[in-house]
Design a protein around this motif. Structure first.
Motif, PDB file in Angstrom:
ATOM      1  N   ALA A 100       0.789   5.996   6.378  1.00 18.75           N
ATOM      2  CA  ALA A 100       1.420   4.786   5.868  1.00 18.75           C
ATOM      3  C   ALA A 100       2.802   4.599   6.492  1.00 18.75           C
ATOM      4  N   ALA A 101       3.504   5.692   6.694  1.00 10.95           N
ATOM      5  CA  ALA A 101       4.846   5.609   7.280  1.00 10.95           C
ATOM      6  C   ALA A 101       4.771   5.067   8.708  1.00 10.95           C
ATOM      7  N   VAL A 104       4.017   1.262   8.529  1.00 14.35           N
ATOM      8  CA  VAL A 104       5.185   0.458   8.151  1.00 14.35           C
ATOM      9  C   VAL A 104       6.169   0.364   9.310  1.00 14.35           C
ATOM     10  N   GLY A 129      -4.490   2.209   2.190  1.00 11.14           N
ATOM     11  CA  GLY A 129      -3.167   2.785   1.983  1.00 11.14           C
ATOM     12  C   GLY A 129      -2.137   2.198   2.930  1.00 11.14           C
ATOM     13  N   GLN A 130      -2.531   2.017   4.178  1.00 10.59           N
ATOM     14  CA  GLN A 130      -1.615   1.432   5.163  1.00 10.59           C
ATOM     15  C   GLN A 130      -1.307  -0.032   4.824  1.00 10.59           C
ATOM     16  N   ALA A 133       1.075  -0.179   1.903  1.00 14.34           N
ATOM     17  CA  ALA A 133       2.437   0.233   2.261  1.00 14.34           C
ATOM     18  C   ALA A 133       3.154  -0.867   3.033  1.00 14.34           C
ATOM     19  N   ALA A 136       3.961  -3.622   0.611  1.00 14.40           N
ATOM     20  CA  ALA A 136       5.049  -3.194  -0.274  1.00 14.40           C
ATOM     21  C   ALA A 136       6.401  -3.258   0.431  1.00 14.40           C
ATOM     22  N   ALA A 137       6.380  -3.150   1.758  1.00 13.03           N
ATOM     23  CA  ALA A 137       7.616  -3.246   2.543  1.00 13.03           C
ATOM     24  C   ALA A 137       8.032  -4.699   2.766  1.00 13.03           C
TER      25      ALA A 137
END
Length: 278
Positions: A100-101, A104, A129-130, A133, A136-137
């Motif tokens: 996910a990091a 983002v 999940g990606q 994320a 959400a960003a």
């Protein structure tokens, strides 16, 4: 730094596209260059800077030849050439799958360096999940389910989806996962028509079909396919609205003949000693 885009507040937003669910069909085309974006902008709701650019403009065999830098460069060009359409840039293979990091960070770079309105991610349950994320960003995400060009090597080719009960069930799981993760819309590609229609009725976000169903909330085609520029096999789902292959080939043939016969350049195409303008 993102390019300075004039009249940015006139653009369709991802939220506007989301609210078009069940309304007037959403018109989408791919674009990769400044001049094509300018030509399409008045006619479409959404321009996708697809990773198909790797095949269409760079000669790769699959979309796996696209890089983050490639997508950003073409995204910048399309943003410069458009003022009204919602511009979505594909996240290329290798730029989001690991975590996910990573997803983002890549999405943020695309948006920051192009100024686009959204990014697109291929995958359903496995990429939820990606997608969550990125959303959400604060970055709008378009999903992509069905036939996934980035997975063509893993799938053993371009295989139409929705032909078995097991696969249909998987498609619905993917659709639910993408929607729940926060995607504002989803591309359905290479999927049996009745299944794509059922998915469209099932989902509360707009579906964009390509080789799917006329019942989808919108449609997209690769611009080079649509105007007859594709030099290799044209997919079954493509309708060619023009034949630019013949137009360009004929123009090149006429030019070559005039150069060889020394009829071009003529008097109107050279400069005299007076102050002619270029």
């Amino acid at each position: 730094m993102a390019p300075d885009v004039s009249a940015a507040d006139t653009r369709l937003s991802a939220e506007t596209i989301r609210r078009r669910k069940g309304g007037v069909p959403i018109v989408c085309l791919t674009a990769y260059t400044y001049p094509v974006a300018r030509l399409l902008d008045d006619h479409v709701d959404l321009l996708l800077v697809g990773d198909s650019v790797a095949m269409v403009l760079h000669g790769h065999k699959t979309t796996l030849g696209a890089s983050l830098e490639m997508m950003i460069a073409h995204g910048q060009a399309v943003m410069r050439g458009s003022a009204k359409a919602c511009v979505v840039v594909d996240m290329p293979a290798g730029s989001y799958e690991d975590s996910a990091a990573q997803a983002v960070a890549s999405a943020r770079r695309i948006v920051d360096e192009t100024g686009c309105q959204a990014v697109k991610v291929e995958g359903g349950v496995d990429m939820a999940g990606q997608i969550a994320a990125i959303a959400a960003a604060g970055i709008p995400v378009m999903g992509h389910i069905g036939l996934l060009p980035q997975s063509v090597e893993k799938d053993g080719g371009y295989r139409i989806k929705g032909r078995t009960q097991e696969n249909v069930a998987a498609l619905f799981r993917d659709a639910d996962a993408v929607e729940k993760a926060g995607a504002f819309s989803v591309v359905i590609e290479g999927t049996v028509e009745t299944v794509a229609a059922d998915l469209t009725r099932h989902m509360s976000i707009p579906t964009i079909g390509i080789g799917a169903s006329g019942d989808c909330d919108g449609q997209i085609l690769v611009i080079d396919d649509m105007v007859g520029l594709t030099v290799d096999r044209v997919p079954k789902f493509v309708k060619e609205y023009a034949d630019l292959r013949s137009v360009i080939s004929d123009a090149a043939a006429r030019y070559a003949a005039e150069v060889r016969s020394r009829t071009f350049p003529g008097p109107g195409h050279v400069f005299s000693a007076s102050k002619d303008k270029a």
